[in-house]
Design a protein around this motif. Structure first.
Motif, PDB file in Angstrom:
ATOM      1  N   ALA A 287       0.770  -1.227  -0.077  1.00 33.11           N
ATOM      2  CA  ALA A 287      -0.137  -0.082   0.114  1.00 33.11           C
ATOM      3  C   ALA A 287       0.931   1.241   0.101  1.00 33.11           C
ATOM      4  CB  ALA A 287      -0.968   0.003   1.134  1.00 33.11           C
ATOM      5  N   LEU A 288       2.008   1.033   0.963  1.00 37.47           N
ATOM      6  CA  LEU A 288       2.907   2.192   0.784  1.00 37.47           C
ATOM      7  C   LEU A 288       3.734   2.484  -0.368  1.00 37.47           C
ATOM      8  CD1 LEU A 288       4.100   1.860   4.412  1.00 37.47           C
ATOM      9  CD2 LEU A 288       2.842   3.847   3.793  1.00 37.47           C
ATOM     10  N   ILE A 289       3.854   1.316  -1.237  1.00 40.36           N
ATOM     11  CA  ILE A 289       4.596   1.349  -2.381  1.00 40.36           C
ATOM     12  C   ILE A 289       3.628   1.915  -3.491  1.00 40.36           C
ATOM     13  CG2 ILE A 289       5.458  -0.084  -4.198  1.00 40.36           C
ATOM     14  CD1 ILE A 289       6.422  -2.219  -2.109  1.00 40.36           C
ATOM     15  N   ILE A 290       2.444   1.582  -3.481  1.00 36.78           N
ATOM     16  CA  ILE A 290       1.521   2.041  -4.423  1.00 36.78           C
ATOM     17  C   ILE A 290       1.363   3.689  -4.327  1.00 36.78           C
ATOM     18  CG2 ILE A 290      -1.028   2.043  -5.408  1.00 36.78           C
ATOM     19  CD1 ILE A 290      -0.848  -0.857  -4.728  1.00 36.78           C
ATOM     20  N   ARG A 291       1.314   3.893  -2.975  1.00 39.51           N
ATOM     21  CA  ARG A 291       1.106   5.462  -2.835  1.00 39.51           C
ATOM     22  C   ARG A 291       2.248   6.149  -3.142  1.00 39.51           C
ATOM     23  NH1 ARG A 291       0.913   7.894   3.152  1.00 39.51           N
ATOM     24  NH2 ARG A 291       3.062   7.329   3.119  1.00 39.51           N
ATOM     25  N   SER A 292       3.612   5.568  -3.006  1.00 39.78           N
ATOM     26  CA  SER A 292       4.861   6.298  -3.400  1.00 39.78           C
ATOM     27  C   SER A 292       4.988   6.397  -4.911  1.00 39.78           C
ATOM     28  CB  SER A 292       5.861   5.702  -2.894  1.00 39.78           C
ATOM     29  OG  SER A 292       7.183   6.230  -3.361  1.00 39.78           O
ATOM     30  N   VAL A 293       4.587   5.351  -5.575  1.00 36.62           N
ATOM     31  CA  VAL A 293       4.410   5.135  -7.121  1.00 36.62           C
ATOM     32  C   VAL A 293       3.725   5.964  -7.736  1.00 36.62           C
ATOM     33  CG1 VAL A 293       3.999   3.652  -9.201  1.00 36.62           C
ATOM     34  CG2 VAL A 293       5.128   2.911  -7.095  1.00 36.62           C
ATOM     35  N   MET A 294       2.418   6.471  -7.084  1.00 40.01           N
ATOM     36  CA  MET A 294       1.652   7.303  -7.740  1.00 40.01           C
ATOM     37  C   MET A 294       2.042   8.614  -7.697  1.00 40.01           C
ATOM     38  SD  MET A 294      -0.694   5.661  -9.146  1.00 40.01           S
ATOM     39  CE  MET A 294      -1.188   3.957  -9.088  1.00 40.01           C
ATOM     40  N   LYS A 295       2.953   8.900  -6.955  1.00 33.38           N
ATOM     41  CA  LYS A 295       3.489  10.378  -6.866  1.00 33.38           C
ATOM     42  C   LYS A 295       4.683  10.651  -7.672  1.00 33.38           C
ATOM     43  CE  LYS A 295       2.394  10.814  -1.864  1.00 33.38           C
ATOM     44  NZ  LYS A 295       3.049  11.118  -0.403  1.00 33.38           N
TER      45      LYS A 295
ATOM     46  N   ALA B 200       8.614   5.636 -15.182  1.00 27.26           N
ATOM     47  CA  ALA B 200       9.230   5.020 -13.942  1.00 27.26           C
ATOM     48  C   ALA B 200       7.877   4.356 -13.102  1.00 27.26           C
ATOM     49  CB  ALA B 200       9.709   6.125 -13.104  1.00 27.26           C
ATOM     50  N   THR B 201       6.786   5.116 -13.077  1.00 28.65           N
ATOM     51  CA  THR B 201       5.599   4.426 -12.679  1.00 28.65           C
ATOM     52  C   THR B 201       5.120   3.205 -13.294  1.00 28.65           C
ATOM     53  OG1 THR B 201       4.988   6.918 -12.189  1.00 28.65           O
ATOM     54  CG2 THR B 201       3.161   5.066 -12.128  1.00 28.65           C
ATOM     55  N   SER B 202       5.363   3.041 -14.403  1.00 24.35           N
ATOM     56  CA  SER B 202       5.035   1.811 -15.170  1.00 24.35           C
ATOM     57  C   SER B 202       5.978   0.629 -14.897  1.00 24.35           C
ATOM     58  CB  SER B 202       5.006   2.247 -16.628  1.00 24.35           C
ATOM     59  OG  SER B 202       4.649   0.840 -17.539  1.00 24.35           O
ATOM     60  N   LYS B 203       7.250   0.966 -14.676  1.00 20.27           N
ATOM     61  CA  LYS B 203       8.232   0.014 -14.340  1.00 20.27           C
ATOM     62  C   LYS B 203       7.891  -0.539 -12.907  1.00 20.27           C
ATOM     63  CE  LYS B 203      13.258  -0.762 -14.358  1.00 20.27           C
ATOM     64  NZ  LYS B 203      14.720  -0.209 -14.613  1.00 20.27           N
ATOM     65  N   ALA B 204       7.706   0.559 -11.989  1.00 22.21           N
ATOM     66  CA  ALA B 204       7.632   0.027 -10.695  1.00 22.21           C
ATOM     67  C   ALA B 204       6.329  -0.681 -10.460  1.00 22.21           C
ATOM     68  CB  ALA B 204       7.472   1.268  -9.759  1.00 22.21           C
ATOM     69  N   LEU B 205       5.340  -0.406 -10.997  1.00 26.15           N
ATOM     70  CA  LEU B 205       4.306  -1.215 -10.914  1.00 26.15           C
ATOM     71  C   LEU B 205       4.391  -2.740 -11.708  1.00 26.15           C
ATOM     72  CD1 LEU B 205       1.514   1.568 -11.720  1.00 26.15           C
ATOM     73  CD2 LEU B 205       2.012   0.643  -9.635  1.00 26.15           C
ATOM     74  N   SER B 206       5.040  -2.762 -12.617  1.00 25.17           N
ATOM     75  CA  SER B 206       5.355  -4.039 -13.403  1.00 25.17           C
ATOM     76  C   SER B 206       6.187  -4.847 -12.693  1.00 25.17           C
ATOM     77  CB  SER B 206       5.958  -3.674 -14.621  1.00 25.17           C
ATOM     78  OG  SER B 206       6.303  -4.769 -15.399  1.00 25.17           O
ATOM     79  N   THR B 207       6.987  -4.358 -11.830  1.00 21.81           N
ATOM     80  CA  THR B 207       7.882  -5.088 -10.953  1.00 21.81           C
ATOM     81  C   THR B 207       7.271  -5.671  -9.637  1.00 21.81           C
ATOM     82  OG1 THR B 207       9.878  -3.640 -11.401  1.00 21.81           O
ATOM     83  CG2 THR B 207       9.896  -5.078  -9.428  1.00 21.81           C
ATOM     84  N   CYS B 208       6.018  -4.911  -9.200  1.00 19.43           N
ATOM     85  CA  CYS B 208       5.600  -5.377  -8.181  1.00 19.43           C
ATOM     86  C   CYS B 208       4.284  -6.204  -8.313  1.00 19.43           C
ATOM     87  CB  CYS B 208       5.021  -4.186  -7.014  1.00 19.43           C
ATOM     88  SG  CYS B 208       6.320  -3.023  -6.563  1.00 19.43           S
ATOM     89  N   SER B 209       3.909  -6.074  -9.555  1.00 21.33           N
ATOM     90  CA  SER B 209       2.509  -6.777 -10.032  1.00 21.33           C
ATOM     91  C   SER B 209       2.830  -8.381  -9.732  1.00 21.33           C
ATOM     92  CB  SER B 209       2.037  -6.445 -11.368  1.00 21.33           C
ATOM     93  OG  SER B 209       3.276  -6.855 -12.309  1.00 21.33           O
ATOM     94  N   SER B 210       3.873  -8.869 -10.255  1.00 19.76           N
ATOM     95  CA  SER B 210       3.985 -10.179  -9.927  1.00 19.76           C
ATOM     96  C   SER B 210       4.044 -10.734  -8.450  1.00 19.76           C
ATOM     97  CB  SER B 210       5.417 -10.640 -10.691  1.00 19.76           C
ATOM     98  OG  SER B 210       6.513  -9.853  -9.955  1.00 19.76           O
ATOM     99  N   HIS B 211       4.583  -9.979  -7.847  1.00 21.30           N
ATOM    100  CA  HIS B 211       4.582 -10.241  -6.039  1.00 21.30           C
ATOM    101  C   HIS B 211       3.198 -10.095  -5.857  1.00 21.30           C
ATOM    102  CE1 HIS B 211       8.968  -8.384  -5.944  1.00 21.30           C
ATOM    103  NE2 HIS B 211       8.865  -9.141  -6.949  1.00 21.30           N
ATOM    104  N   VAL B 212       2.557  -9.080  -6.045  1.00 21.68           N
ATOM    105  CA  VAL B 212       1.139  -8.920  -5.482  1.00 21.68           C
ATOM    106  C   VAL B 212       0.203 -10.074  -6.098  1.00 21.68           C
ATOM    107  CG1 VAL B 212      -1.119  -7.636  -5.817  1.00 21.68           C
ATOM    108  CG2 VAL B 212       1.190  -6.488  -5.631  1.00 21.68           C
TER     109      VAL B 212
END
Length: 321
Positions: A225-233, A239-251
């Protein structure tokens, strides 16, 4: 099927072995399930071993994220191997008996590997949180020593907290039934056959689920949740797309792991009306994550795909020579 019993020093009858019947309600044709379970087991073994070999041989993957992934691969191999060989022995060779000591050992192994999987997901969530939310401090926080300490702390925590589960089960007195309508030795399934009170067993099982599963799940989802909030900023769309792509597999993996635990727990309450459902879900929850984890990471992580290609190229070169 006759119950196998022996006499204890106190002249009371004591079960000397358990009999695993398999999937309740479908005993006549359950052997057909051996094919998908075998394929899932081979996939889990092959994919996780490939990940371990790739990370070991590729120096560019000697980073905390992939070191945690290597630990996860090892845990997945252990989890799948704890249950599938015995299930296949039941289906193929009608080898349904299991000694008390082997049954209690399987209970311990299942619990510790499941708790380790939850703990490694937490480690990986913390790693991604620091990498995305505190990128400048990442090299000084997430070091090799950090990975070792975090992993060892998970091993120590889970080893100590899961020991009472088989110990308490072994202290119960099994004097009549020894047939378990399951493919594996589950704690509540075994202790339900005991002739004495199992309140402490049920209480500790609930305590373990909350103290490990509940705390890990809460911290993991809080981290993301903190990661998503930070990414949205982030101002950069790339950079947002890359961060979300990295975390999506984990989620994806984490959501499946914890949601499956909740579903298994809920369906266990309806076990008398629908006994097959919790047993089937319990087995699948122990084999699908080990088979699914490496596939998701392999498909979603470019560095791993490149590592696979390098390993394949090295293997082809060696074979030609």
């Amino acid at each position: 099927m006759e119950t196998t019993l022996s006499r204890t020093n106190s002249s009371m009858l004591q079960v000397s072995e358990f009999i695993l019947l398999g999937f309740p309600g479908i005993h006549e044709w359950q052997h057909w399930l051996s094919l998908p379970l075998t394929l899932l087991y081979l996939l889990a073994l092959g994919a996780n071993i490939l990940i371990l070999i790739t990370i070991y041989h590729d120096s560019s993957l000697h980073q905390p994220m992939y070191q945690f992934l290597a630990v996860l691969a090892f845990v997945d191999i252990g989890l799948a191997t704890t249950i599938i060989p015995k299930i296949l022995a039941i289906f193929w060779f009608d080898n349904k008996t299991i000694s008390l000591s082997a049954c209690f050992a399987q209970i311990y192994a299942i619990h510790i590997f499941m708790c380790m999987e939850s703990g490694i997901f937490l480690c990986m969530a913390v790693d991604r949180y620091v990498a995305i939310c505190c990128p400048l401090r990442y090299p000084t926080i997430v070091t090799k020593a950090f990975v070792i300490k975090f992993t060892l702390s998970m091993i120590l925590r889970n080893s100590l907290l899961t020991i009472p589960v088989p110990v308490l089960a072994a202290q119960r007195h099994y004097c009549s039934k020894n047939e378990i309508d399951h493919c594996l030795c589950s704690n509540l399934g075994v202790t339900s056959l005991a002739c004495d009170d199992i309140t402490i067993n049920s209480f500790y099982q609930l305590f373990l689920a909350w103290i490990i599963g509940g705390s890990d799940m809460g911290l993991v989802f809080a981290s993301y949740a903190l990661i998503i909030r930070s990414v949205m900023k982030l101002k950069s769309a790339e950079a947002t797309s890359k961060a979300l792509s990295t975390c999506s597999s984990h989620v994806i993996l984490i959501f499946f792991f914890y949601s499956a635990i909740i579903v298994v727990s809920v369906t266990h309450l309806a076990g008398r009306q629908f006994p097959l459902i919790p047993v089937l879900l319990n087995v699948l929850h122990n084999i699908i994550p080990p088979a699914l984890n490496p596939m998701v990471y392999a498909l979603r992580t470019q560095e791993l795909r490149v590592g696979f290609q390098r390993l394949l190229g090295l293997s082809l070169t060696v074979s030609r020579k």
